[in-house]
Design an enzyme around this catalytic site. Structure first.
Site, mmCIF file in Angstrom:
data_model
loop_
_atom_site.group_PDB
_atom_site.id
_atom_site.type_symbol
_atom_site.label_atom_id
_atom_site.label_comp_id
_atom_site.label_asym_id
_atom_site.label_seq_id
_atom_site.Cartn_x
_atom_site.Cartn_y
_atom_site.Cartn_z
ATOM 1 N N GLU A 1 0.897 9.217 -0.679
ATOM 2 C CA GLU A 1 0.546 8.459 0.526
ATOM 3 C C GLU A 1 0.309 9.352 1.750
ATOM 4 O O GLU A 1 1.004 9.283 2.761
ATOM 5 C CB GLU A 1 1.622 7.417 0.837
ATOM 6 C CG GLU A 1 1.713 6.346 -0.223
ATOM 7 C CD GLU A 1 2.753 5.271 0.066
ATOM 8 O OE1 GLU A 1 2.621 4.164 -0.454
ATOM 9 O OE2 GLU A 1 3.723 5.555 0.796
ATOM 10 N N GLU B 1 0.921 2.328 -7.340
ATOM 11 C CA GLU B 1 2.062 1.571 -6.817
ATOM 12 C C GLU B 1 1.604 0.168 -6.462
ATOM 13 O O GLU B 1 0.605 -0.007 -5.765
ATOM 14 C CB GLU B 1 2.672 2.221 -5.572
ATOM 15 C CG GLU B 1 3.391 3.525 -5.802
ATOM 16 C CD GLU B 1 4.113 4.021 -4.543
ATOM 17 O OE1 GLU B 1 4.515 3.178 -3.711
ATOM 18 O OE2 GLU B 1 4.257 5.243 -4.403
#
Length: 471
Positions: free
Chosen positions: A172, A364
Site C-alpha cells: 500500500e 486484500e
C-alpha cells in the site's frame, strides 16, 4: 448464472508478519516500527516497546505456521500471500550479512506451502520498517534506505529462487500521504513533514522498487514482481462539476504511485504539482532511467469506496479510519464505519486495467467484524459469520463480472486476514477478518486455539467449484 472463474485463477488468503507472527524478539529479531505502535494508526507511537502491544505476540504464527498452513490447504488455497519481516532477516536493517535464524523460519514457511502445492506470494516490506532504520535514518526520507532495501531483497530473491515466483515490493505505497510512519518508517511526526519531504520519500521507494524489479528478473526470469496500492473508488458526492473535479484530484493522489511504477515515469499532473509547490526532487538521469523497470502486475487492497465533495462541510463526514471523505447515502457501513461497496471493486478493476493494460491481483479484501465464538460446534463450525460470507460473495461476483463481462485480466484473489490477526488500523483482536477464529482477546487473554468459522467451509466450496457456487 454460474460465476465460473478462469481455470488458473489463484484463490487464497493474505496476512502480514507484524500482525500474525509474534515472536517479536526471538531468534535474533529486533524490533520494527510496529512493535512501537500499540494502538495501530490511531495514536502516536511510543519510544519504548510497550507490553500492551498485541502485535508482540500476534496469533503466534511463528510457532503455529504448520497448523495454520494445513488449514489453508484444507480450504484449497492455491496461493498464500504473507510478508517477510525485514528485522527478522536484517535485525537493524543495515547489516552487511543476514540473520540465518530468521531466514530459516521463512525457509520452513515456504516449504510448508509448497508441500500442499500452495504458491507463496511474498511481500518484501509490509508496514514494518526496522525500528533502527526509522530512528537513525528517519526511514525512507533517507536515500541510504535504497541500498539497505535492495541488499535485503537480493538475499530473499536468491534464497527463494525457484520457490517463490510472485513478489510485491511494498505494501500500500500510497499510504505514505496519510500515514508516513507506517507507510515509510518516517519517525518525524507527520504534521512536521513538508510536501518536498513526502515526494522525496516516495521517490526513494520508487527507485528501490524499480531496482528490485530489475534484480528479480535477472536472478530468475520467471519471477513476477508487482507494486501494491491501497485501492479506493472515489465518487463525486454530487454531479456538480466542482465535486467531479475534487474526486479526480483524489484519484490522482492514489494513482500517483502506480502510475510511476507501472508506466516508468512521473505523470504530468504530479510534475505540475511539484512545480506549483517548488518541489525539486534530488535525483539523477540514471535513477530516472531505473524507473523504466516497470512492474509485471498491479496488486491492490480494496475495502471501501468513498465520496468526495469540494466542500465537505456540507455533508456528514465519513467514519472510516483509513481515509477521509463524506458519507455515501446509498451504502451501508461496517461496524467500523467502512462503506460496503462491492461494485466499487469492479469499478476499480476496470479503472486500473484500462489505465495500465497489465494483469491485476486483488491481494486484500475482507470484512472486519466482531465474531462470537459458539460453545458448541454447529455443522462443524464455531462462528456463524454469514455477514462475512455475504460480503465476500457479493464482492467476488463483481470480480467475475469485471473478468467475464468487462475483459479485465485479474490473476487472483487473496482474502485479507484469512486467519484472525491483530488489526493494523486499531491493533485490536476483536476486529476479525478470518475464516479461522483465533482465541485471543483485546486484553491479551486466550488460548490461541484455532476454530473453523462458517465462512471456512463456504470459501472451501467457492474454491473447489472455481466460483460456481457463488450466489
Amino acid at each position: 448464472m454460474d460465476y465460473i472463474f478462469p481455470k488458473n485463477f489463484l484463490w487464497g488468503g493474505a496476512v502480514a508478519a507484524n500482525q500474525c507472527e509474534g515472536a517479536w524478539n526471538e531468534d535474533g529479531k529486533l524490533d520494527s516500527i510496529q512493535d512501537h505502535m500499540p494502538f495501530g494508526i490511531v495514536k502516536e507511537p511510543t519510544e519504548n516497546v510497550p507490553k500492551e502491544n498485541l502485535k508482540l505476540k500476534g496469533i503466534d504464527f511463528y510457532h503455529h505456521y504448520k497448523e495454520d498452513i494445513a488449514l489453508f490447504a484444507q480450504m484449497g488455497f492455491k496461493i498464500f500471500r504473507f510478508s517477510i519481516a525485514w528485522s527478522r532477516v536484517f535485525p537493524r536493517g543495515d547489516e552487511e550479512f543476514p540473520n540465518e535464524k530468521g531466514l530459516s523460519f521463512y525457509d520452513q514457511v515456504i516449504d510448508e506451502c509448497l508441500k500442499y502445492n500452495i504458491e507463496p506470494m511474498v511481500t518484501i516490506s509490509h508496514y514494518e520498517t526496522p525500528f533502527y532504520l526509522s530512528k537513525k535514518y528517519d526511514g525512507w526520507k533517507s536515500h541510504e534506505m535504497i541500498e539497505f532495501y535492495v541488499r535485503y531483497a537480493k538475499v530473499l530473491l536468491n534464497r527463494y529462487k525457484g520457490k517463490v515466483r510472485y513478489w510485491i515490493t511494498f505494501n500500500e505505497m500510497n499510504s505514505l500521504w496519510n500515514f508516513p510512519l507506517m507507510g515509510a518508517g518516517i519517525w518525524t511526526p507527520s504534521s512536521q513533514l513538508s510536501k518536498q519531504e513526502l515526494y522525496q520519500t516516495a521517490h526513494h521507494e520508487f527507485i528501490a522498487s524499480s531496482k528490485v524489479v530489475k534484480l528479480a528478473h535477472e536472478i530468475d526470469p520467471s519471477n513476477k514482481v508487482g507494486c501494491m496500492i491501497l485501492g479506493l473508488a472515489n465518487y463525486p458526492r454530487t454531479a456538480n462539476p466542482d465535486d467531479v473535479m475534487a474526486a479526480l484530484n483524489e484519484d490522482h493522489r492514489g494513482l500517483f504511485f502506480a502510475d510511476v511504477l507501472m508506466r516508468g515515469y512521473y505523470p504530468s499532473y504530479a510534475l505540475k504539482e511539484m512545480k506549483r509547490y517548488k518541489i525539486e526532487l534530488k535525483t539523477s538521469k540514471e535513477e530516472l532511467e531505473t524507473l523504466q523497470n516497470t512492474c509485471d502486475f498491479l496488486s491492490f487492497s480494496y475495502y471501501m469506496s468513498k465520496c468526495i465533495a469540494k466542500d465537505a462541510s456540507l455533508y456528514e463526514e465519513g467514519k472510516g479510519n483509513l481515509t477521509t471523505g463524506v458519507k455515501n447515502p446509498y451504502l451501508k457501513e461496517s461496524e467500523w464505519g467502512w462503506a460496503i461497496d462491492p461494485q466499487g471493486l469492479r469499478y476499480l478493476l476496470n479503472t486500473y486495467y484500462e489505465r495500465y493494460q497489465k494483469p491485476l491481483f486483488i491481494v486484500e479484501n475482507g470484512l472486519g467484524a466482531k465474531d462470537v465464538l459458539m460453545e458448541e460446534s454447529v455443522n462443524g463450525w464455531y462462528v456463524d459469520d454469514i455477514y462475512r460470507i455475504n460480503y465476500l460473495n457479493n464482492h467476488l461476483k463483481e470480480v467475475w463480472k469485471a473478468i467475464e463481462i468487462d475483459g479485465v485480466d485479474c490473476l487472483g484473489y487473496t482474502a485479507w486476514g484469512c486467519i484472525d490477526l491483530v488489526s493494523a488500523s486499531t491493533a485490536q483482536m476483536s476486529k476479525r477478518y478470518g475464516f479461522i477464529y483465533v482465541d485471543r482477546n483485546d486484553d491479551g487473554s486466550g488460548t490461541l486455539k484455532r476454530y473453523k468459522k462458517r465462512s471456512f467451509f463456504w470459501y472451501k466450496d467457492i474454491i473447489s467449484s472455481n466460483g460456481k457456487l457463488l450466489k
